[in-house]
Design a protein around this motif. Structure first.
Motif, short mmCIF file in Angstrom:
data_model
loop_
_atom_site.label_atom_id
_atom_site.label_comp_id
_atom_site.label_asym_id
_atom_site.label_seq_id
_atom_site.Cartn_x
_atom_site.Cartn_y
_atom_site.Cartn_z
N LEU A 1 77.26 45.08 45.78
CA LEU A 1 76.40 43.92 45.91
C LEU A 1 76.16 43.28 44.56
N GLU A 2 76.32 41.96 44.51
CA GLU A 2 75.92 41.16 43.36
C GLU A 2 74.99 40.09 43.89
N GLU A 3 73.96 39.78 43.13
CA GLU A 3 73.02 38.74 43.54
C GLU A 3 72.93 37.67 42.47
N PRO A 4 73.88 36.73 42.48
CA PRO A 4 73.85 35.65 41.50
C PRO A 4 72.57 34.82 41.67
N GLU A 5 72.05 34.33 40.58
CA GLU A 5 70.81 33.55 40.62
C GLU A 5 70.98 32.20 41.30
N ASP A 6 72.19 31.65 41.29
CA ASP A 6 72.40 30.30 41.80
C ASP A 6 72.95 30.25 43.23
N SER A 7 73.04 31.40 43.92
CA SER A 7 73.57 31.38 45.28
C SER A 7 73.09 32.62 46.04
N GLY A 8 73.58 32.75 47.26
CA GLY A 8 73.25 33.91 48.07
C GLY A 8 74.01 35.13 47.58
N PRO A 9 73.88 36.25 48.29
CA PRO A 9 74.53 37.50 47.85
C PRO A 9 76.06 37.43 47.91
N ARG A 10 76.67 38.21 47.03
CA ARG A 10 78.13 38.32 46.99
C ARG A 10 78.46 39.81 47.07
N PHE A 11 79.39 40.15 47.94
CA PHE A 11 79.81 41.54 48.14
C PHE A 11 81.30 41.64 47.84
N THR A 12 81.70 42.71 47.16
CA THR A 12 83.12 42.93 46.86
C THR A 12 83.46 44.35 47.27
N THR A 13 84.58 44.49 47.98
CA THR A 13 85.00 45.82 48.41
C THR A 13 85.27 46.71 47.20
N THR A 14 85.05 48.00 47.39
CA THR A 14 85.37 48.98 46.37
C THR A 14 86.39 49.95 46.96
N TYR A 15 87.11 50.64 46.09
CA TYR A 15 88.07 51.67 46.50
C TYR A 15 89.16 51.13 47.43
N PRO B 1 89.66 39.35 41.10
CA PRO B 1 89.68 40.38 40.06
C PRO B 1 88.56 41.40 40.29
N ARG B 2 88.76 42.57 39.75
CA ARG B 2 87.74 43.62 39.84
C ARG B 2 86.51 43.16 39.06
N PRO B 3 85.35 43.09 39.72
CA PRO B 3 84.14 42.65 39.01
C PRO B 3 83.73 43.63 37.91
N ALA B 4 83.34 43.12 36.77
CA ALA B 4 82.89 43.97 35.66
C ALA B 4 81.68 44.81 36.06
N GLU B 5 80.87 44.31 36.98
CA GLU B 5 79.68 45.03 37.42
C GLU B 5 80.03 46.39 38.05
N MET B 6 81.28 46.58 38.46
CA MET B 6 81.67 47.87 39.04
C MET B 6 81.62 48.99 38.01
N ASP B 7 81.63 48.64 36.74
CA ASP B 7 81.52 49.64 35.68
C ASP B 7 80.08 50.06 35.42
N ASP B 8 79.13 49.33 35.98
CA ASP B 8 77.71 49.62 35.76
C ASP B 8 77.25 50.70 36.74
N PRO B 9 76.82 51.86 36.23
CA PRO B 9 76.37 52.92 37.15
C PRO B 9 75.12 52.54 37.93
N GLN B 10 74.44 51.47 37.51
CA GLN B 10 73.25 51.00 38.22
C GLN B 10 73.56 49.95 39.29
N SER B 11 74.84 49.59 39.44
CA SER B 11 75.17 48.57 40.44
C SER B 11 74.85 49.09 41.83
N GLN B 12 74.52 48.15 42.71
CA GLN B 12 74.14 48.51 44.06
C GLN B 12 75.33 48.39 45.00
N GLY B 13 75.38 49.28 45.96
CA GLY B 13 76.44 49.24 46.94
C GLY B 13 75.90 49.44 48.34
N VAL B 14 76.68 49.00 49.31
CA VAL B 14 76.34 49.20 50.72
C VAL B 14 77.61 49.63 51.44
#
Length: 162
Positions: free
Chosen positions: A113-127, A91-104
Motif C-alpha cells: 500500500l502507498e498513500e500518495p497525498e494527491d490521490s487515492g490509495p495505490r497498491f502494487t503486487t509483491t512477490y 517498475p518496482r516501487p522504492a517503498e518496497m525496500d522500507d521495512p515499515q511499508s504497509q501491505g495487505v
C-alpha cells in the motif's frame, strides 16, 4: 451608445468561455475521452505476463464498467472512468525496500500500500514476476475490496517469484 450596450456583446462572448473554464477546473471534459495515464515499459518477459493478465481482467469491478484509459494498451485498464486504474509492468516501487511499508493480502495476492497525498490509495503486487499497480480514487481510501477482483487474474497469469 451607452456603456451597458458596449458590455453586452462582451458578456455574451465571455459567458461560454467562463463555462468552459468552470468545467475544466472541475475536471470535466467536453469530449468523451477517457483519462490519460502513463503506459509502463516493462521487460519483454513482464510484458508477456501483462498481456495474458489483460485478457483475464473483469468487465466490471464493484459494478463499475470497464472503461480503459488512453492511450489504448494491453498494459493498462480502467473501471468507472478512472475510479479504478490498473497498470501492469510498472517498475518496482522504492517503498518496497522500507521495512515499515504497509501491505495487505487479497485472496492470496500480496499488495503493498502507498498513500500518495494527491490521490487515492495505490497498491502494487509483491512477490510476482511482473509488478501490477492498482490505483483507486479517494472513494476507496479505506477499502481494499476492489483488489479481490484482480486476485484471480493476477494469480492465473503473473507467476510468483518464489
Amino acid at each position: 451608445m451607452t456603456s451597458s450596450a458596449r458590455r453586452s456583446p462582451r458578456s455574451i462572448f465571455l459567458g461560454p468561455s467562463a463555462a468552459v473554464l468552470v468545467l475544466a477546473a472541475a475536471g470535466f471534459s467536453l469530449s468523451d475521452a477517457q483519462p490519460s495515464i502513463t503506459v509502463p515499459t516493462p521487460s519483454p518477459e513482464a510484458a508477456a505476463y501483462c498481456e495474458a493478465l489483460h485478457e483475464e481482467l473483469p468487465k466490471t469491478v464493484l459494478e463499475l464498467e470497464r472503461s480503459d484509459p488512453s492511450p489504448d494498451s494491453e498494459l493498462t485498464a480502467g473501471w468507472g472512468d478512472g475510479a479504478i486504474v490498473l497498470r501492469c509492468g510498472v517498475p518496482r516501487p522504492a517503498e518496497m525496500d522500507d521495512p515499515q511499508s504497509q501491505g495487505v493480502e487479497a485472496d492470496g495476492v500480496q499488495w503493498m500500500l502507498e498513500e500518495p497525498e494527491d490521490s487515492g490509495p495505490r497498491f502494487t503486487t509483491t512477490y510476482r514476476k511482473a509488478y501490477v499497480e492498482v490505483t483507486l480514487d479517494s472513494t476507496y481510501a479505506h477499502d481494499i475490496t476492489p483488489l479481490a477482483s484482480f486476485a484471480g487474474p493476477v494469480s492465473k497469469t503473473v507467476p510468483s517469484k518464489f
